[in-house]
Design an enzyme around this catalytic site. Sequence first.
Site, mmCIF file in Angstrom:
data_model
loop_
_atom_site.group_PDB
_atom_site.id
_atom_site.type_symbol
_atom_site.label_atom_id
_atom_site.label_comp_id
_atom_site.label_asym_id
_atom_site.label_seq_id
_atom_site.Cartn_x
_atom_site.Cartn_y
_atom_site.Cartn_z
ATOM 1 N N ASP A 23 6.385 12.446 -3.363
ATOM 2 C CA ASP A 23 6.496 11.052 -2.941
ATOM 3 C C ASP A 23 5.619 10.115 -3.763
ATOM 4 O O ASP A 23 6.006 8.994 -4.065
ATOM 5 C CB ASP A 23 6.184 10.943 -1.448
ATOM 6 C CG ASP A 23 7.270 11.601 -0.603
ATOM 7 O OD1 ASP A 23 8.434 11.577 -1.041
ATOM 8 O OD2 ASP A 23 6.956 12.133 0.472
ATOM 9 N N SER B 153 3.865 17.699 9.140
ATOM 10 C CA SER B 153 4.025 16.503 8.326
ATOM 11 C C SER B 153 5.510 16.165 8.316
ATOM 12 O O SER B 153 6.325 16.921 7.786
ATOM 13 C CB SER B 153 3.514 16.775 6.906
ATOM 14 O OG SER B 153 3.950 15.742 6.053
HETATM 15 N N1 ARG Z 1 10.203 18.016 0.086
HETATM 16 C C1 ARG Z 1 10.919 16.815 0.363
HETATM 17 C C2 ARG Z 1 10.919 15.910 -0.827
HETATM 18 O O1 ARG Z 1 10.147 16.072 -1.721
HETATM 19 C C3 ARG Z 1 10.425 16.138 1.615
HETATM 20 C C4 ARG Z 1 9.107 15.447 1.498
HETATM 21 C C5 ARG Z 1 8.699 14.899 2.800
HETATM 22 N N2 ARG Z 1 7.615 13.979 2.685
HETATM 23 C C6 ARG Z 1 6.595 13.954 3.522
HETATM 24 N N3 ARG Z 1 5.672 13.063 3.287
HETATM 25 N N4 ARG Z 1 6.466 14.781 4.546
HETATM 26 O O2 ARG Z 1 11.698 15.002 -0.883
#
Ligand code: ARG
Length: 419
Positions: A140, A192
């Site tokens: 992210d 999370s």
């Molecule tokens: N692994 C997934 C992605 O990279 C989900 C990430 C979820 N983000 C979070 N902050 N929990 O898109």
Amino acid sequence: MTPEPQPTATYEADPANVHRVLLLYSGGLDTSVMLKWIQDNYEAEVVCLTVNLGQPGEDYEVVEQKALQLGAVECHVVDARERFASEFVAPAIKANAIYGNGYPLFTALGRPLIAQLAVEYARQSSCDTIAHGCTGKGNDQVRIEATVATLAPELKTIAPVRTWAMGRDEEIAYARENGIPVKGGTEVAPYSIDDNLWGRSSEGRWIEDLERAPEDDVFQLVTRPEEAPDEPETVTVGFEQGLPVSLNGERLELVDLLEEAAGIGCRHGVGIVDHIEDRIVGLKVRDIYEVPAAAIILTAHEELERLVGTIHQNQFKPALDQKWGYLVYAGLWWEPLRSDLDAYMDAVNAQVTGEIGLRLYKGSVRVVTRSSPNAVYDASLAGFAESGGLFKQTASPGFIELWSLQSRMAHHLREREEG
Ligand code: ARG
């Protein structure tokens, strides 16, 4: 204490020049601590932005009050569901967008929009810096910072979680000292979670132990398949030019349609994905995904697209779909190749009109009916009945002789070599 070590990248903020910060605020522990911490450590004003992408059960009134109470000079709550659906999820549907073995990219699609809105509100509120709550381990941070650096080279970013070196216990202590409400029990770290109208992910806790099977309490959205109804349900999805426009014959706007499809899927335990994923940042991670809407809509779209495409189109497009999905996963939403690919996706999808019926039953989604005015299919040609018109069955041997010519020659050469 300097809040940030020496910046590495040019877009990272120099603490001396941080005066007004746009904080991407969720109302959770990390971003609430951050809201206080930025005011204290940078002596900066904080403007909060909370984006509604259709995460279920969120009370934005409460989030806004919390931001203001913790000293935000402004708090903006933006309902971006429609923009998310039409500008991000719609092209993903046309590209059958899946990363790895079943991740429909809901988070990866949401981040560039959230960051784009952060840029818009930062400019409007005269902020010099954008702050977010991502860690230094995940995807992210890449998606958000790549977007900001692309769209607004004049803005800097800070990512306090990457630098503040507080663990969860220290964060809770900091929150208590600073009058930040901490909800729920504090002994067990929560999952999370990230969610929006296209899906939901959970990471952390036992999920990190690959030898452990999913525990029931992770499924907050989708009914567990073993508890889903004993009766199957059939749902029909109508498409026009690649986009879903109706459910069971009822015309719906995209946001409503996706929310409705999610509801039906949830009831039948559809869209649970237990996923090991290769992150952009080297690491592998395990996610539990709940993607009821995507499980229905993508299955239907792919089926209809194959029905209206020729064999050549159907063999070619998946490679482009995969490239599209990877660019988006990898935080390169603004890469021109993505819009080049979209032009191809749109051209193919111009034919993707019709209806697909799916049967949902205890976690499974199975296509049962198909119809399209553009289907490259003719029941009178394909069936056993004698066909008239387009070709004669007696012409087939001539085709077979030439079709197999090179293979036959090569086979005989090898046989001769082997003696
Ligand atoms: N692994 C997934 C992605 O990279 C989900 C990430 C979820 N983000 C979070 N902050 N929990 O898109």
